[in-house]
Scaffold this motif. Structure first.
Motif, PDB file in Angstrom:
ATOM      1  N   PHE A   1       0.833  -1.210   0.000  1.00 42.37           N
ATOM      2  CA  PHE A   1       0.000   0.000   0.000  1.00 42.37           C
ATOM      3  C   PHE A   1       0.864   1.255   0.000  1.00 42.37           C
ATOM      4  N   THR A   2       1.928   1.239   0.799  1.00 44.02           N
ATOM      5  CA  THR A   2       2.779   2.423   0.913  1.00 44.02           C
ATOM      6  C   THR A   2       3.542   2.693  -0.366  1.00 44.02           C
ATOM      7  N   THR A   3       4.180   1.654  -0.913  1.00 46.76           N
ATOM      8  CA  THR A   3       5.050   1.876  -2.069  1.00 46.76           C
ATOM      9  C   THR A   3       4.294   1.961  -3.387  1.00 46.76           C
ATOM     10  N   VAL A   4       3.243   1.145  -3.527  1.00 42.83           N
ATOM     11  CA  VAL A   4       2.529   1.097  -4.805  1.00 42.83           C
ATOM     12  C   VAL A   4       1.524   2.230  -4.935  1.00 42.83           C
ATOM     13  N   TYR A   5       0.951   2.674  -3.814  1.00 43.88           N
ATOM     14  CA  TYR A   5      -0.090   3.699  -3.938  1.00 43.88           C
ATOM     15  C   TYR A   5       0.209   4.984  -3.152  1.00 43.88           C
ATOM     16  N   LEU A   6       0.497   4.873  -1.853  1.00 42.72           N
ATOM     17  CA  LEU A   6       0.560   6.071  -1.017  1.00 42.72           C
ATOM     18  C   LEU A   6       1.646   7.036  -1.467  1.00 42.72           C
ATOM     19  N   VAL A   7       2.869   6.538  -1.653  1.00 46.98           N
ATOM     20  CA  VAL A   7       3.968   7.427  -2.046  1.00 46.98           C
ATOM     21  C   VAL A   7       3.707   8.064  -3.415  1.00 46.98           C
ATOM     22  N   PRO A   8       3.349   7.295  -4.456  1.00 47.87           N
ATOM     23  CA  PRO A   8       3.013   7.954  -5.733  1.00 47.87           C
ATOM     24  C   PRO A   8       1.828   8.909  -5.610  1.00 47.87           C
ATOM     25  N   PHE A   9       0.853   8.574  -4.763  1.00 47.56           N
ATOM     26  CA  PHE A   9      -0.317   9.437  -4.578  1.00 47.56           C
ATOM     27  C   PHE A   9       0.083  10.781  -3.984  1.00 47.56           C
ATOM     28  N   LEU A  10       1.032  10.776  -3.062  1.00 46.81           N
ATOM     29  CA  LEU A  10       1.450  12.026  -2.437  1.00 46.81           C
ATOM     30  C   LEU A  10       2.117  12.971  -3.438  1.00 46.81           C
ATOM     31  N   LYS A  11       2.784  12.396  -4.442  1.00 48.91           N
ATOM     32  CA  LYS A  11       3.429  13.223  -5.462  1.00 48.91           C
ATOM     33  C   LYS A  11       2.462  13.570  -6.583  1.00 48.91           C
ATOM     34  N   TYR A  12       1.729  12.577  -7.060  1.00 48.07           N
ATOM     35  CA  TYR A  12       0.784  12.769  -8.158  1.00 48.07           C
ATOM     36  C   TYR A  12      -0.595  12.266  -7.729  1.00 48.07           C
ATOM     37  N   PRO A  13      -1.327  13.064  -6.957  1.00 45.33           N
ATOM     38  CA  PRO A  13      -2.636  12.613  -6.460  1.00 45.33           C
ATOM     39  C   PRO A  13      -3.645  12.412  -7.578  1.00 45.33           C
ATOM     40  N   ALA A  14      -4.616  11.560  -7.297  1.00 47.68           N
ATOM     41  CA  ALA A  14      -5.632  11.231  -8.301  1.00 47.68           C
ATOM     42  C   ALA A  14      -6.498  12.449  -8.606  1.00 47.68           C
ATOM     43  N   THR A  15      -7.000  12.502  -9.826  1.00 47.96           N
ATOM     44  CA  THR A  15      -7.893  13.579 -10.244  1.00 47.96           C
ATOM     45  C   THR A  15      -9.149  12.978 -10.855  1.00 47.96           C
ATOM     46  N   PRO A  16     -10.294  13.633 -10.688  1.00 43.25           N
ATOM     47  CA  PRO A  16     -11.543  13.123 -11.274  1.00 43.25           C
ATOM     48  C   PRO A  16     -11.473  13.121 -12.793  1.00 43.25           C
ATOM     49  N   PRO A  17     -12.354  12.351 -13.438  1.00 43.06           N
ATOM     50  CA  PRO A  17     -12.364  12.316 -14.901  1.00 43.06           C
ATOM     51  C   PRO A  17     -12.702  13.682 -15.499  1.00 43.06           C
ATOM     52  N   ALA A  18     -12.093  13.956 -16.658  1.00 43.44           N
ATOM     53  CA  ALA A  18     -12.351  15.186 -17.425  1.00 43.44           C
ATOM     54  C   ALA A  18     -11.905  16.445 -16.704  1.00 43.44           C
ATOM     55  N   VAL A  19     -11.022  16.302 -15.723  1.00 43.14           N
ATOM     56  CA  VAL A  19     -10.539  17.471 -14.985  1.00 43.14           C
ATOM     57  C   VAL A  19      -9.229  17.985 -15.561  1.00 43.14           C
ATOM     58  N   GLY A  20      -8.341  17.054 -15.943  1.00 42.54           N
ATOM     59  CA  GLY A  20      -7.043  17.452 -16.443  1.00 42.54           C
ATOM     60  C   GLY A  20      -7.047  17.803 -17.922  1.00 42.54           C
ATOM     61  N   ASN A  21      -5.912  18.276 -18.380  1.00 40.31           N
ATOM     62  CA  ASN A  21      -5.723  18.623 -19.780  1.00 40.31           C
ATOM     63  C   ASN A  21      -5.532  17.330 -20.585  1.00 40.31           C
ATOM     64  N   PRO A  22      -6.414  17.023 -21.541  1.00 46.80           N
ATOM     65  CA  PRO A  22      -6.264  15.769 -22.296  1.00 46.80           C
ATOM     66  C   PRO A  22      -4.979  15.697 -23.100  1.00 46.80           C
TER      67      PRO A  22
END
Length: 269
Positions: free
Chosen positions: A124-145
């Motif tokens: 959980f820490t290495t596969v998700y938490l650490v990457p999440f802290l740097k690049y957190p998830a964003t809802p669909p259609a929010v970012g620049n395609p």
């Protein structure tokens, strides 16, 4: 460890991942989907606001969007979500069970249940938490395609780096243990992991265009908290279930081996 034992652990890991996926689906549907619906509503409101200024082009864009929606939103939020989460849980459960098979007896004299808990927490820490802290998830259609490929590459690069650093921390901790003791070696390896991750956070590029300007901050926060909760539930349930299954599988064999070793050697006439 025998191949048959690894195979049995793999099957139990996939089963535990499947059940954990069911729990994660419940969390995703209860607290994740409302924020997704909210982000879609924001996108539609922005599109409706821009349509009058786009003339015929806006109408054509709206017609194209309707044609592209092959699967309805209701199916996406139920059957589609369940399928994705369950497949994800089974896959990660299988991978984690293989990692458990390698870690058992190599990271300390822990029981199978404790090793499963440590494996789940580390994953959980290495596969998700650490990457999440740097690049957190964003809802669909929010970012620049136009930058989705770049953002995906950076996220998976962060996962790879985090996993490699986690493995390096375990190796370093084991080598320091004879000199520093298990507790101090664990603290030193953990501190080194955090320090190197912090350096990576500084030098890796940021996703400044991951969220469109004007998107509601509260809705973005709700989505990210829901994403974190889904992963936390998935790995917590997996660690508990797989630990119990692995304990039942391996503990009797360990007891039998110990009993056999303690039996006196018969005297030779």
């Amino acid at each position: 460890m025998h191949a048959s034992t690894v195979r049995n652990l793999l099957v139990r890991g996939m089963l535990a991942g499947l059940i954990a996926g069911l729990f994660a689906f419940g969390v995703a549907y209860a607290i994740g989907e409302p924020s997704v619906d909210g982000s879609i509503a924001v996108e539609e409101a922005q599109a409706a606001h821009e349509a009058p200024h786009a003339g015929h082009g806006g109408a054509a864009h709206e017609e194209a969007a309707e044609e592209e929606e092959v699967v309805s939103r209701s199916v996406q939020s139920t059957a589609g979500l369940a399928t994705g989460v369950l497949v994800y849980g089974v896959a990660l459960g299988g991978i984690a069970s293989l990692a458990f098979s390698f870690a058992l007896g190599r990271v300390g004299r822990f029981s199978p249940r404790a090793t499963a808990a440590l494996t789940a927490a580390g994953a959980f820490t290495t596969v998700y938490l650490v990457p999440f802290l740097k690049y957190p998830a964003t809802p669909p259609a929010v970012g620049n395609p136009d930058t989705i490929s770049k953002r995906t590459t950076l996220f998976f690069l962060m996962i790879l780096l985090s996993v490699l650093l986690g493995i390096a921390a375990i190796i370093i901790g084991r080598r320091l243990a004879p000199r520093l003791g298990n507790w101090n070696a664990t603290l030193a390896a953990g501190a080194g992991f955090i320090a190197v991750v912090a350096v990576a956070f500084v030098f890796l590029p940021a996703n400044d265009d991951a969220v469109k300007a004007g998107f509601p901050a509260a809705l973005l926060w709700e989505f990210r908290v829901a994403s974190l909760a889904i992963q936390a539930v998935l790995w917590a349930v997996f660690g508990i279930l797989f630990g119990a299954l692995a304990q039942r599988l391996l503990a009797p064999r360990a007891a039998d081996a110990k009993t056999e070793a303690e039996q006196p050697t018969p005297a030779v006439a």
